[in-house]
Design a protein around this motif. Structure first.
Motif, PDB file in Angstrom:
ATOM      1  N   THR A  26      16.805   6.629  -1.306  1.00  0.00           N
ATOM      2  CA  THR A  26      17.006   7.028   0.079  1.00  0.00           C
ATOM      3  C   THR A  26      15.751   7.718   0.588  1.00  0.00           C
ATOM      4  O   THR A  26      15.266   8.681  -0.030  1.00  0.00           O
ATOM      5  CB  THR A  26      18.198   7.987   0.217  1.00  0.00           C
TER       6      THR A  26
ATOM      7  N   ASP B  20      14.491  -4.758  -1.702  1.00  0.00           N
ATOM      8  CA  ASP B  20      15.783  -5.176  -2.253  1.00  0.00           C
ATOM      9  C   ASP B  20      16.057  -4.523  -3.608  1.00  0.00           C
ATOM     10  O   ASP B  20      17.199  -4.206  -3.933  1.00  0.00           O
ATOM     11  CB  ASP B  20      15.821  -6.699  -2.401  1.00  0.00           C
TER      12      ASP B  20
ATOM     13  N   LYS C 228      17.542  -0.903  -2.977  1.00  0.00           N
ATOM     14  CA  LYS C 228      18.646  -0.680  -2.030  1.00  0.00           C
ATOM     15  C   LYS C 228      19.872  -0.149  -2.761  1.00  0.00           C
ATOM     16  O   LYS C 228      20.251  -0.652  -3.815  1.00  0.00           O
ATOM     17  CB  LYS C 228      18.990  -1.981  -1.304  1.00  0.00           C
TER      18      LYS C 228
ATOM     19  N   ASN D   4      13.959   1.087   6.064  1.00  0.00           N
ATOM     20  CA  ASN D   4      13.839  -0.233   5.467  1.00  0.00           C
ATOM     21  C   ASN D   4      13.568  -0.040   3.975  1.00  0.00           C
ATOM     22  O   ASN D   4      12.797   0.860   3.604  1.00  0.00           O
ATOM     23  CB  ASN D   4      12.695  -1.010   6.110  1.00  0.00           C
ATOM     24  N   TYR D   5      14.222  -0.860   3.146  1.00  0.00           N
ATOM     25  CA  TYR D   5      14.083  -0.709   1.693  1.00  0.00           C
ATOM     26  C   TYR D   5      13.773  -2.045   1.035  1.00  0.00           C
ATOM     27  O   TYR D   5      14.223  -3.103   1.484  1.00  0.00           O
ATOM     28  CB  TYR D   5      15.376  -0.166   1.080  1.00  0.00           C
TER      29      TYR D   5
ATOM     30  N   ALA E  59      10.033   1.850   0.499  1.00  0.00           N
ATOM     31  CA  ALA E  59      10.897   2.298   1.587  1.00  0.00           C
ATOM     32  C   ALA E  59      10.037   2.763   2.745  1.00  0.00           C
ATOM     33  O   ALA E  59       8.907   3.225   2.557  1.00  0.00           O
ATOM     34  CB  ALA E  59      11.812   3.429   1.127  1.00  0.00           C
TER      35      ALA E  59
END
Length: 120
Positions: A68, A61, A64, A58-59, A49
């Protein structure tokens, strides 16, 4: 030399949560991005992340909806809240700060890493 120090790793059961923190030991100015990476045994390091100075995130996949990333600019600290952990999340998690203080060169600061283990 400013160092990054991670904390919050540990052992948790699958489905559990952990919150990682990364704090700089001194002042790092003009931070453009704060990132979390992880590296599992036998695998390449991957970006988990990232959060920019403007707050864009942005994370990967694979995380996601479960992880956080957030930051506290006043404390020069970045957090990674990890929920619904899976055994495949087991890895050493490291933080990285990128600074534009040496523009046009970007200087990266890395932490030593914190172990996250998820039992099934």
């Amino acid at each position: 030399q400013v160092q990054l120090v991670e904390s919050g790793g540990g052992l948790v059961q699958a489905g559990g949560s952990l919150r990682l923190s990364c704090t700089a030991s001194g002042i790092i100015s003009r931070i453009i991005s704060m990132d979390w990476y992880r590296q599992a045994p036998g695998k390449q390091r991957e970006l988990v992340a990232a959060i920019t100075s403007g707050g864009s995130t942005n994370y990967a996949d694979s995380v996601k909806g479960r992880f956080t990333i957030s930051r506290d600019n006043a404390k020069n600290t970045v957090y990674l809240q990890m929920n619904s952990l899976k055994p495949e999340d087991k890895a050493v998690y490291c933080c990285k700060y990128s600074s534009s203080s040496y523009y046009p060169t970007t200087r990266d600061y890395w932490g030593q890493g914190t172990q996250v283990t998820v039992s099934s």
